[in-house]
Design a protein around this motif. Structure first.
Motif, PDB file in Angstrom:
ATOM      1  N   TYR A  46      40.532 -60.483  32.956  1.00 26.25           N
ATOM      2  CA  TYR A  46      39.137 -60.316  33.387  1.00 26.25           C
ATOM      3  C   TYR A  46      39.009 -58.991  34.126  1.00 26.25           C
ATOM      4  N   GLN A  47      37.768 -58.567  34.336  1.00 25.45           N
ATOM      5  CA  GLN A  47      37.546 -57.314  35.057  1.00 25.45           C
ATOM      6  C   GLN A  47      36.617 -57.507  36.249  1.00 25.45           C
ATOM      7  N   ILE A  48      36.872 -56.700  37.265  1.00 24.73           N
ATOM      8  CA  ILE A  48      36.022 -56.690  38.452  1.00 24.73           C
ATOM      9  C   ILE A  48      35.415 -55.297  38.564  1.00 24.73           C
ATOM     10  N   ALA A  49      34.086 -55.230  38.648  1.00 24.61           N
ATOM     11  CA  ALA A  49      33.397 -53.939  38.774  1.00 24.61           C
ATOM     12  C   ALA A  49      32.904 -53.762  40.198  1.00 24.61           C
ATOM     13  N   ILE A  50      33.257 -52.634  40.814  1.00 24.35           N
ATOM     14  CA  ILE A  50      32.740 -52.325  42.158  1.00 24.35           C
ATOM     15  C   ILE A  50      32.025 -50.981  42.073  1.00 24.35           C
ATOM     16  N   ASP A  51      30.712 -51.011  42.210  1.00 29.61           N
ATOM     17  CA  ASP A  51      29.933 -49.774  42.152  1.00 29.61           C
ATOM     18  C   ASP A  51      29.291 -49.487  43.501  1.00 29.61           C
ATOM     19  N   ASN A  82      29.949 -56.781  30.660  1.00 27.68           N
ATOM     20  CA  ASN A  82      30.373 -58.190  30.639  1.00 27.68           C
ATOM     21  C   ASN A  82      31.476 -58.487  31.651  1.00 27.68           C
ATOM     22  N   ALA A  83      31.685 -57.598  32.605  1.00 29.08           N
ATOM     23  CA  ALA A  83      32.713 -57.844  33.629  1.00 29.08           C
ATOM     24  C   ALA A  83      32.462 -59.206  34.270  1.00 29.08           C
ATOM     25  N   LYS A  84      33.541 -59.914  34.555  1.00 27.06           N
ATOM     26  CA  LYS A  84      33.388 -61.270  35.108  1.00 27.06           C
ATOM     27  C   LYS A  84      32.773 -61.229  36.511  1.00 27.06           C
ATOM     28  N   TYR A  85      33.172 -60.207  37.298  1.00 29.49           N
ATOM     29  CA  TYR A  85      32.663 -60.084  38.670  1.00 29.49           C
ATOM     30  C   TYR A  85      32.082 -58.691  38.868  1.00 29.49           C
ATOM     31  N   LYS A  86      30.921 -58.628  39.516  1.00 30.10           N
ATOM     32  CA  LYS A  86      30.301 -57.330  39.782  1.00 30.10           C
ATOM     33  C   LYS A  86      29.853 -57.256  41.240  1.00 30.10           C
ATOM     34  N   PHE A  87      30.181 -56.148  41.877  1.00 28.15           N
ATOM     35  CA  PHE A  87      29.777 -55.950  43.271  1.00 28.15           C
ATOM     36  C   PHE A  87      29.126 -54.584  43.411  1.00 28.15           C
ATOM     37  N   PHE A  88      28.176 -54.496  44.327  1.00 29.92           N
ATOM     38  CA  PHE A  88      27.527 -53.215  44.597  1.00 29.92           C
ATOM     39  C   PHE A  88      27.547 -52.990  46.103  1.00 29.92           C
ATOM     40  N   LEU A  89      28.222 -51.920  46.521  1.00 31.17           N
ATOM     41  CA  LEU A  89      28.345 -51.639  47.960  1.00 31.17           C
ATOM     42  C   LEU A  89      27.298 -50.629  48.401  1.00 31.17           C
ATOM     43  N   THR A  90      26.770 -50.831  49.593  1.00 31.04           N
ATOM     44  CA  THR A  90      25.840 -49.833  50.157  1.00 31.04           C
ATOM     45  C   THR A  90      26.219 -49.568  51.609  1.00 31.04           C
ATOM     46  N   ALA A  91      25.716 -48.458  52.119  1.00 40.17           N
ATOM     47  CA  ALA A  91      25.801 -48.130  53.556  1.00 40.17           C
ATOM     48  C   ALA A  91      24.891 -46.920  53.738  1.00 40.17           C
ATOM     49  N   SER A  92      24.442 -46.679  54.959  1.00 42.92           N
ATOM     50  CA  SER A  92      23.555 -45.532  55.190  1.00 42.92           C
ATOM     51  C   SER A  92      24.315 -44.236  54.910  1.00 42.92           C
ATOM     52  N   ALA A  93      23.570 -43.175  54.586  1.00 43.40           N
ATOM     53  CA  ALA A  93      24.203 -41.869  54.302  1.00 43.40           C
ATOM     54  C   ALA A  93      24.978 -41.389  55.528  1.00 43.40           C
ATOM     55  N   GLU A  94      24.444 -41.661  56.728  1.00 49.08           N
ATOM     56  CA  GLU A  94      25.103 -41.193  57.958  1.00 49.08           C
ATOM     57  C   GLU A  94      26.461 -41.879  58.143  1.00 49.08           C
ATOM     58  N   LYS A  95      26.468 -43.180  57.918  1.00 50.88           N
ATOM     59  CA  LYS A  95      27.723 -43.939  58.066  1.00 50.88           C
ATOM     60  C   LYS A  95      28.748 -43.458  57.029  1.00 50.88           C
ATOM     61  N   ARG A  96      28.274 -43.230  55.815  1.00 46.08           N
ATOM     62  CA  ARG A  96      29.187 -42.800  54.751  1.00 46.08           C
ATOM     63  C   ARG A  96      29.738 -41.398  55.036  1.00 46.08           C
ATOM     64  N   ALA A  97      28.879 -40.544  55.625  1.00 45.99           N
ATOM     65  CA  ALA A  97      29.347 -39.191  55.968  1.00 45.99           C
ATOM     66  C   ALA A  97      30.419 -39.258  57.052  1.00 45.99           C
ATOM     67  N   GLU A  98      30.227 -40.160  58.024  1.00 47.39           N
ATOM     68  CA  GLU A  98      31.241 -40.340  59.084  1.00 47.39           C
ATOM     69  C   GLU A  98      32.585 -40.714  58.469  1.00 47.39           C
ATOM     70  N   ARG A  99      32.535 -41.672  57.535  1.00 43.56           N
ATOM     71  CA  ARG A  99      33.778 -42.146  56.903  1.00 43.56           C
ATOM     72  C   ARG A  99      34.423 -41.042  56.072  1.00 43.56           C
ATOM     73  N   ARG A 100      33.607 -40.307  55.325  1.00 42.30           N
ATOM     74  CA  ARG A 100      34.145 -39.249  54.460  1.00 42.30           C
ATOM     75  C   ARG A 100      34.802 -38.164  55.307  1.00 42.30           C
ATOM     76  N   LEU A 101      34.159 -37.833  56.446  1.00 37.79           N
ATOM     77  CA  LEU A 101      34.725 -36.798  57.312  1.00 37.79           C
ATOM     78  C   LEU A 101      36.081 -37.258  57.865  1.00 37.79           C
ATOM     79  N   ALA A 102      36.138 -38.523  58.279  1.00 35.34           N
ATOM     80  CA  ALA A 102      37.399 -39.055  58.819  1.00 35.34           C
ATOM     81  C   ALA A 102      38.491 -39.026  57.743  1.00 35.34           C
ATOM     82  N   GLU A 103      38.092 -39.335  56.510  1.00 35.97           N
ATOM     83  CA  GLU A 103      39.059 -39.346  55.407  1.00 35.97           C
ATOM     84  C   GLU A 103      39.585 -37.938  55.130  1.00 35.97           C
TER      85      GLU A 103
END
Ligand code: DC
Length: 225
Positions: A5-10, A139-160
């Motif tokens: 099976y497949q799991i999709a995370i977008d 037709n993936a068995k499981y599908k997930f969609f993640l969100t977060a504010s642009a500011e939060k995502r920028a904080e994480r990207r900078l830390a990475e």
């Protein structure tokens, strides 16, 4: 009978997809395919050859001539471009923007999507990207969609970036790149970033990775664990 099976995370850049997908792969003992790394490698190939990422003719020629291979070594995905392992090279801010630019071209997407379908059909995989649930594996068995504010995502990207020793951008520059990529990835004509109705929406603004992972795993059938 084997249960494949497949799991999709977008989700958008910095929403935590890859960290989560790695956690899912480990928890379920399945393979992980980072599809963004494939578009990043195409972007790097264009940069190396001095090709503008939106020049359809030149990019078409590039797609026909470049040798892009994916190798899984001890479960870790390695990107090989024209015989060279470029797994680390594709993580720079310059390549991030090139990947977003080049991924808007149909000639690029067709080639990458074919590879993604081919790779993920033989074994159970979790894939992360922008169009996995909507286009690559509807037709993936499981599908997930993640969100977060642009500011939060920028904080994480900078830390990475900083954790990798990359201090080439400050917070404002990272945020600007995230907003540029959000707009482009969501508005392109071919397979834009979109949440499909059958995907579970998870906001990662206020919850940490462990809690997000547990939430996601709670949707997986016992027989698949
Ligand atoms: O997930 P990432 O930041 O590594 O992805 C880099 C770029 O690749 C992103 O800006 C858009 C593109 N991409 C895509 O168009 N479709 C995917 N399935 C994955 C990534």
């Amino acid at each position: 009978m084997s249960n494949i099976y497949q799991i999709a995370i977008d989700g958008p850049s910095g929403s935590g997809k890859s960290t989560l997908a790695k956690g899912v792969a480990k928890a379920l003992n399945i393979m992980y395919l980072d599809t963004g790394a494939m578009y990043r490698t195409c972007g790097l190939a264009a940069i190396k050859k001095g090709i503008p990422c939106k020049d359809v003719d030149k990019v078409t020629e590039l797609m026909n001539t470049m040798d892009l291979q994916i190798k899984f070594i001890d479960g870790k995905q390695h990107m090989i471009l024209d015989g060279e392992d470029c797994t680390e090279m594709i993580r720079t801010p310059e390549v991030s923007v090139a990947a977003s630019d080049i991924s808007s071209l149909t000639v690029v997407r067709t080639k990458m999507v074919d590879m993604q379908r081919e790779i993920s059909k033989a074994q159970t995989f979790v894939l992360d990207g922008r169009d996995i649930g909507s286009n690559v594996l509807p037709n993936a068995k499981y599908k997930f969609f993640l969100t977060a504010s642009a500011e939060k995502r920028a904080e994480r990207r900078l830390a990475e970036l900083n954790s990798r020793g990359d201090f080439s951008q400050n917070y404002e520059e990272v945020l600007r790149d995230i907003e540029y990529r959000d707009k482009q990835d969501s508005s392109r004509a071919n397979a834009p970033l979109v949440k499909v109705d059958d995907a579970v929406l998870i906001s990662t603004d206020d919850i940490g990775i462990d809690e997000t992972l547990n939430t996601l795993l709670s949707y997986i059938d016992k027989e698949d664990i």
